[in-house]
Design an enzyme around this catalytic site. Sequence first.
Site, mmCIF file in Angstrom:
data_model
loop_
_atom_site.group_PDB
_atom_site.id
_atom_site.type_symbol
_atom_site.label_atom_id
_atom_site.label_comp_id
_atom_site.label_asym_id
_atom_site.label_seq_id
_atom_site.Cartn_x
_atom_site.Cartn_y
_atom_site.Cartn_z
ATOM 1 N N HIS A 174 -0.117 -20.133 85.494
ATOM 2 C CA HIS A 174 0.042 -20.795 86.822
ATOM 3 C C HIS A 174 -0.945 -19.783 87.614
ATOM 4 C CE1 HIS A 174 1.377 -24.201 88.599
ATOM 5 N NE2 HIS A 174 2.231 -23.723 89.424
ATOM 6 N N HIS A 223 -5.111 -32.586 92.662
ATOM 7 C CA HIS A 223 -4.142 -32.708 93.436
ATOM 8 C C HIS A 223 -4.266 -34.040 94.212
ATOM 9 C CE1 HIS A 223 -3.954 -28.007 94.033
ATOM 10 N NE2 HIS A 223 -3.048 -28.657 93.291
ATOM 11 N N ARG A 261 -3.838 -27.021 84.393
ATOM 12 C CA ARG A 261 -2.432 -26.796 84.355
ATOM 13 C C ARG A 261 -2.447 -26.713 82.867
ATOM 14 N NH1 ARG A 261 -2.504 -31.604 87.549
ATOM 15 N NH2 ARG A 261 -1.551 -31.219 89.546
ATOM 16 N N LYS A 316 0.132 -35.318 85.457
ATOM 17 C CA LYS A 316 1.416 -35.197 86.649
ATOM 18 C C LYS A 316 1.366 -36.034 87.710
ATOM 19 C CE LYS A 316 3.538 -31.459 89.362
ATOM 20 N NZ LYS A 316 3.668 -29.949 89.764
ATOM 21 N N ARG A 365 -4.458 -20.538 87.348
ATOM 22 C CA ARG A 365 -4.567 -21.665 88.094
ATOM 23 C C ARG A 365 -4.758 -21.450 89.670
ATOM 24 N NH1 ARG A 365 -4.354 -27.520 88.386
ATOM 25 N NH2 ARG A 365 -3.100 -28.378 89.825
ATOM 26 N N TYR A 369 -2.169 -23.382 97.163
ATOM 27 C CA TYR A 369 -3.100 -22.719 95.997
ATOM 28 C C TYR A 369 -4.158 -21.645 96.582
ATOM 29 C CZ TYR A 369 -0.106 -25.512 92.770
ATOM 30 O OH TYR A 369 0.446 -26.224 91.999
#
Length: 405
Positions: free
Chosen positions: A350, A376, A231, A270, A353, A386
């Site tokens: 993003h 994740h 990220r 996160k 990623r 993703y």
Amino acid sequence: MSEKRKDKKGRILRTGESQRPDGRYAYKYIDASGKPQFVYSWRLEPGDRLPQGKRDGPSLREKEKQIKRDLEDGINPRGGEMTVMELVRKYLRQRPPVKSNTVHVREFVLQVLERTGFGTKRIDRIRQSDAKEFLVQLQDHGRPDGTGYNHGSVQAVVKILRPAFKMAVNDDLVRKNPFDFRTTDAVTNDSSTRQALTPAQERAYLAFVKADPHYSMYYDALYILFHTGMRISEFAGLTVSDIDMERRKITVDHQLQYDKKTGHYISDTKTVSGKREIPMTPDVYDCFRRLIAARPMPKVAQIVDGRCGFFYLGRDGMPLTGADWAGRFQNIWAKFSREYDGQMPKVTAHVCRHTFCSNMAKGGMNPKALQYIMGHANVSVTLDTYTHVGFKDAEAEMLRVVNAE
């Protein structure tokens, strides 16, 4: 034998019912806590005519029926008089401490509820149709200037109202959760589709950045983002001490954030799963080797929550944040799109990623290993959100399986 009470029309009144001299009906009952309560109505039965000039509402016996049903199910009829705003504030008070960004989201939701008037509504009077209509209004013309909120903003409101009403259901204040439906059943998802670059597009973009006299300074950073899946806030927070050149691994255990009130600060990743160690490929190793050699050395080291040694600094000497990088991505894209003839998704941090995750998935990486590298909490996020598979990918996979037989 006592004579049964009657109303002015001669109708027999049930236990707890009465009619006042002004004609209004009343019903007395004992609530779940053992306290006497009263409800009123200008009509006894649903078919009764409403006296002129009086406010309409359910008849007394309709109210009785609902009260008896609620009491049988253990629901507190008086608790439903709580407003949406009161419910949301009670729900938020019970939530654990949150990061600065989440605080801003909660403040936004409270402002929306107050400004639109939805927060003043009683929770027991909100039906699912009311909830859907509220969301539609937010997307159509919910902003103060009359324009609508995007899907992400509407979803932020739902993410607070839905669990708040679930709490009300659990507390026996309401029977059903009016927000228990998919948001897309009411509003349009106008969010842009996340796309990954093809290998050819990625090569063209990186080649442009590397050759550009001004933006080439960001080449190593972009290459790292395309080939680690980090990220942007995680990359921005990296310091020299997070890079193990001997073992060729990147330790990700924090992220760099910025708030107008507090300035730069370091926060946890996160999710808990965001703490991880990412292996370096030879090319990524070379990028970090160049970054370490060229790292800016200000006279006074800028320390953010005890950390220093960041790789990219702004004019003020402070490390670049995610917002700073967003501006740089925008500027690079503006110049690149003028010179590149092919069709390509807009490149953002993003997208880097997404591209990494898609490439690894298409390359056959073990899903659990990919989940770990991406940070994740759930593998379904890795595979469903993703990764991007098209016809050519499906065709190649089918041919691979057939040829292996």
